[in-house]
Motif scaffolding. Structure first.
Motif, PDB file in Angstrom:
ATOM      1  N   GLY A  41       0.815  -1.212   0.000  1.00 49.25           N
ATOM      2  CA  GLY A  41       0.000   0.000   0.000  1.00 49.25           C
ATOM      3  C   GLY A  41       0.848   1.261   0.000  1.00 49.25           C
ATOM      4  O   GLY A  41       0.555   2.216  -0.720  1.00 49.25           O
ATOM      5  N   ALA A  42       1.900   1.273   0.802  1.00 47.71           N
ATOM      6  CA  ALA A  42       2.780   2.442   0.846  1.00 47.71           C
ATOM      7  C   ALA A  42       3.477   2.654  -0.495  1.00 47.71           C
ATOM      8  O   ALA A  42       3.602   3.785  -0.972  1.00 47.71           O
ATOM      9  CB  ALA A  42       3.820   2.272   1.958  1.00 47.71           C
ATOM     10  N   VAL A  44       2.377   1.730  -3.465  1.00 47.08           N
ATOM     11  CA  VAL A  44       1.380   2.192  -4.430  1.00 47.08           C
ATOM     12  C   VAL A  44       1.091   3.676  -4.243  1.00 47.08           C
ATOM     13  O   VAL A  44       1.043   4.449  -5.207  1.00 47.08           O
ATOM     14  CB  VAL A  44       0.083   1.352  -4.303  1.00 47.08           C
ATOM     15  CG1 VAL A  44      -1.077   1.989  -5.044  1.00 47.08           C
ATOM     16  CG2 VAL A  44       0.324  -0.056  -4.805  1.00 47.08           C
ATOM     17  N   VAL A  45       0.924   4.107  -3.001  1.00 45.72           N
ATOM     18  CA  VAL A  45       0.642   5.517  -2.734  1.00 45.72           C
ATOM     19  C   VAL A  45       1.823   6.387  -3.139  1.00 45.72           C
ATOM     20  O   VAL A  45       1.647   7.437  -3.783  1.00 45.72           O
ATOM     21  CB  VAL A  45       0.282   5.717  -1.244  1.00 45.72           C
ATOM     22  CG1 VAL A  45       0.287   7.189  -0.871  1.00 45.72           C
ATOM     23  CG2 VAL A  45      -1.056   5.103  -0.939  1.00 45.72           C
ATOM     24  N   LEU A  46       3.029   5.989  -2.800  1.00 45.88           N
ATOM     25  CA  LEU A  46       4.207   6.787  -3.154  1.00 45.88           C
ATOM     26  C   LEU A  46       4.407   6.861  -4.664  1.00 45.88           C
ATOM     27  O   LEU A  46       4.775   7.915  -5.201  1.00 45.88           O
ATOM     28  CB  LEU A  46       5.452   6.221  -2.476  1.00 45.88           C
ATOM     29  CG  LEU A  46       5.515   6.443  -0.965  1.00 45.88           C
ATOM     30  CD1 LEU A  46       6.710   5.711  -0.382  1.00 45.88           C
ATOM     31  CD2 LEU A  46       5.579   7.915  -0.639  1.00 45.88           C
ATOM     32  N   SER A  48       2.007   6.684  -6.940  1.00 47.40           N
ATOM     33  CA  SER A  48       0.978   7.557  -7.498  1.00 47.40           C
ATOM     34  C   SER A  48       1.291   9.017  -7.189  1.00 47.40           C
ATOM     35  O   SER A  48       1.053   9.897  -8.024  1.00 47.40           O
ATOM     36  CB  SER A  48      -0.404   7.182  -6.966  1.00 47.40           C
ATOM     37  OG  SER A  48      -0.495   7.457  -5.594  1.00 47.40           O
ATOM     38  N   MET A  49       1.839   9.285  -6.023  1.00 47.13           N
ATOM     39  CA  MET A  49       2.239  10.658  -5.691  1.00 47.13           C
ATOM     40  C   MET A  49       3.369  11.120  -6.598  1.00 47.13           C
ATOM     41  O   MET A  49       3.388  12.274  -7.047  1.00 47.13           O
ATOM     42  CB  MET A  49       2.664  10.743  -4.223  1.00 47.13           C
ATOM     43  CG  MET A  49       1.512  10.624  -3.256  1.00 47.13           C
ATOM     44  SD  MET A  49       2.040  10.521  -1.540  1.00 47.13           S
ATOM     45  CE  MET A  49       2.762  12.131  -1.300  1.00 47.13           C
ATOM     46  N   ARG A  52       1.953  11.852 -10.054  1.00 48.89           N
ATOM     47  CA  ARG A  52       1.203  13.108 -10.032  1.00 48.89           C
ATOM     48  C   ARG A  52       2.155  14.299  -9.993  1.00 48.89           C
ATOM     49  O   ARG A  52       1.945  15.300 -10.663  1.00 48.89           O
ATOM     50  CB  ARG A  52       0.277  13.123  -8.823  1.00 48.89           C
ATOM     51  CG  ARG A  52      -0.598  14.328  -8.776  1.00 48.89           C
ATOM     52  CD  ARG A  52      -1.598  14.205  -7.637  1.00 48.89           C
ATOM     53  NE  ARG A  52      -2.435  15.385  -7.637  1.00 48.89           N
ATOM     54  CZ  ARG A  52      -2.684  16.119  -6.575  1.00 48.89           C
ATOM     55  NH1 ARG A  52      -2.190  15.778  -5.418  1.00 48.89           N
ATOM     56  NH2 ARG A  52      -3.449  17.179  -6.658  1.00 48.89           N
TER      57      ARG A  52
END
Length: 81
Positions: A41-42, A44-46, A48-49, A52
Motif C-alpha cells: 500500500g505504501a 502504491v501511494v508513493l 501515485s504521488m 502526479r
C-alpha cells in the motif's frame, strides 16, 4: 530466570509451559501478511504521488498546493507584495 506466573512450591515451570507452537505460526504468518499489505500500500501511494508530481512538473496538469501562493496572486504579479 524468574517466571511471575509460577507460585513457589506449588506449580513448577515445566508444568506451566503450554504447547503454543501452532498458534505462534499463525500469529507470525498473519503478522507477515499484514506488514506485506502495508508495504504494498505504501509503495502504491508513493508511486501515485510521484506520477502526479511529475505530471505537474511537466506542465500537463495544474496541481493545487495548499502551501504555495494562490494562482491569482502569481498571475497578477502580486506574489512578492
Amino acid at each position: 530466570g524468574r517466571q511471575p506466573w509460577i507460585v513457589y512450591g506449588i506449580l513448577r515451570t515445566r508444568d506451566a509451559v503450554g504447547d503454543y507452537s501452532a498458534d505462534l505460526w499463525w500469529l507470525l504468518g498473519s503478522t507477515a501478511v499484514v506488514y506485506t499489505l502495508l508495504t504494498v500500500g505504501a509503495v502504491v501511494v508513493l508511486r501515485s504521488m510521484t506520477r502526479r508530481w511529475r505530471a505537474g512538473e511537466a506542465g500537463e496538469e495544474d496541481l493545487p498546493s495548499p502551501y504555495g501562493p494562490h494562482s491569482r496572486l502569481v498571475d497578477a504579479g502580486e506574489a512578492g507584495r
